[in-house]
Write an enzyme that holds these catalytic residues in place. Structure first.
Site, PDB file in Angstrom:
ATOM      1  N   GLY A  82     -31.184 -32.257 -15.135  1.00 18.13           N
ATOM      2  CA  GLY A  82     -31.139 -33.450 -15.966  1.00 18.13           C
ATOM      3  C   GLY A  82     -31.080 -34.708 -15.124  1.00 18.13           C
ATOM      4  CD  GLU A  98     -27.032 -32.971  -9.801  1.00 25.38           C
ATOM      5  OE1 GLU A  98     -27.105 -34.198  -9.621  1.00 25.38           O
ATOM      6  OE2 GLU A  98     -26.552 -32.467 -10.828  1.00 25.38           O
TER       7      GLU A  98
HETATM    8  C1  5RP Z   1     -24.905 -34.238 -12.721  1.00 20.98           C
HETATM    9  C2  5RP Z   1     -26.163 -34.929 -13.114  1.00 20.98           C
HETATM   10  C3  5RP Z   1     -26.701 -34.673 -14.473  1.00 20.98           C
HETATM   11  O1  5RP Z   1     -28.013 -34.226 -14.360  1.00 20.98           O
HETATM   12  C4  5RP Z   1     -26.675 -35.955 -15.254  1.00 20.98           C
HETATM   13  O2  5RP Z   1     -25.363 -36.474 -15.237  1.00 20.98           O
HETATM   14  C5  5RP Z   1     -27.151 -35.743 -16.691  1.00 20.98           C
HETATM   15  O3  5RP Z   1     -26.222 -34.978 -17.374  1.00 20.98           O
HETATM   16  P1  5RP Z   1     -26.414 -34.602 -18.922  1.00 20.98           P
HETATM   17  O4  5RP Z   1     -27.551 -33.636 -18.980  1.00 20.98           O
HETATM   18  O5  5RP Z   1     -25.092 -34.004 -19.315  1.00 20.98           O
HETATM   19  O6  5RP Z   1     -26.707 -35.885 -19.657  1.00 20.98           O
HETATM   20  O7  5RP Z   1     -26.760 -35.656 -12.360  1.00 20.98           O
HETATM   21  O8  5RP Z   1     -24.445 -34.651 -11.478  1.00 20.98           O
END
Ligand code: 5RP
Length: 225
Positions: A86, A107
């Protein structure tokens, strides 16, 4: 449709997109957060026999473990054909802000190690200019003040994310008040501050494909388009 429904739909779309890569011999990467969790759910429900997953956080490892999906070490897999994750914001060039879930460093490593980065989100994450979402920066604890001052010099307003330690044992500073018109240059500038592990700008290695769920559709954007 609510945000949860959109996340599920975009996860299903991502699953269809990468399905041809899913088999018992191919490792894949999966990120962190509620949308990545939906992808894990869809993957598990499919019952496809996959080799296993390199996960971007302990939370993701736990969810995969709950489904009995094998966890893989990036050092053993080498380059991954695909990484699904995400984002907190995405601009038209598929530069991203990530790290809302504090998993930005792993990530970024997995994104860099992947041939294809498929980013999945609901349409609220699409922006023209990155920076409305506070930019997460992972920082070695002893450098918190030093890095904070350097971020102020770069024009930001850093806020210490209280009570959060990353999976690597570090702190997060969330930088408010930015309008990031040069994502690559800004990513480089922040990453050069001593004490910064990495920042949540994904511009040097943006997404290749962005799948966005709207109320009615899944929109697909490609970096090459
Ligand atoms: C985690 C991230 C996530 O991808 C980002 O925060 C999006 O999260 P969500 O899918 O819960 O909106 O970078 O470190």
């Amino acid at each position: 449709m609510g945000q949860d429904g959109k996340k599920r739909q975009v996860a299903e779309a991502a699953f269809e997109k990468v399905r041809h890569l899913l088999d018992s011999e191919t490792p894949i990467g999966i990120g962190t957060g509620s949308t990545a969790n939906c992808f894990i759910d869809v993957l598990a429900e499919s019952k496809i026999d996959i080799l296993g997953v390199v996960a971007s956080s302990k939370a993701t490892e736990e969810r995969l473990g709950h489904y009995g999906i094998e966890l893989l070490d990036l050092n053993a897999t080498g380059i991954l054909p695909v990484y699904v994750d995400g984002a907190d914001e995405a601009d038209p060039k598929l530069n991203l802000i990530k790290g809302g879930g504090a998993a930005l460093t792993r990530e970024k490593i997995i994104a860099e190690a992947s041939v294809q980065f498929v980013c999945i989100a609901d349409d609220s994450k699409r922006v023209d200019i990155l920076g409305q979402f506070p930019l997460p920066v992972e920082v070695i604890p002893m450098a918190r003040s030093l890095v904070g001052r350097a971020l102020v010099e770069l024009g930001g307003d850093p806020e210490y994310r209280q009570g959060v330690l990353t999976d690597n044992g570090n702190l997060i500073l969330d930088v408010h008040g930015m309008s990031i018109t040069d994502p690559k240059g800004f990513e480089l500038a922040i990453n050069q501050i001593p004490g910064v592990v990495t920042c949540g700008l994904f511009a040097k290695r943006p997404a290749d494909t962005l799948l966005l769920a709207s109320d009615t559709d899944i929109l697909e954007f490609s970096r090459d388009a």
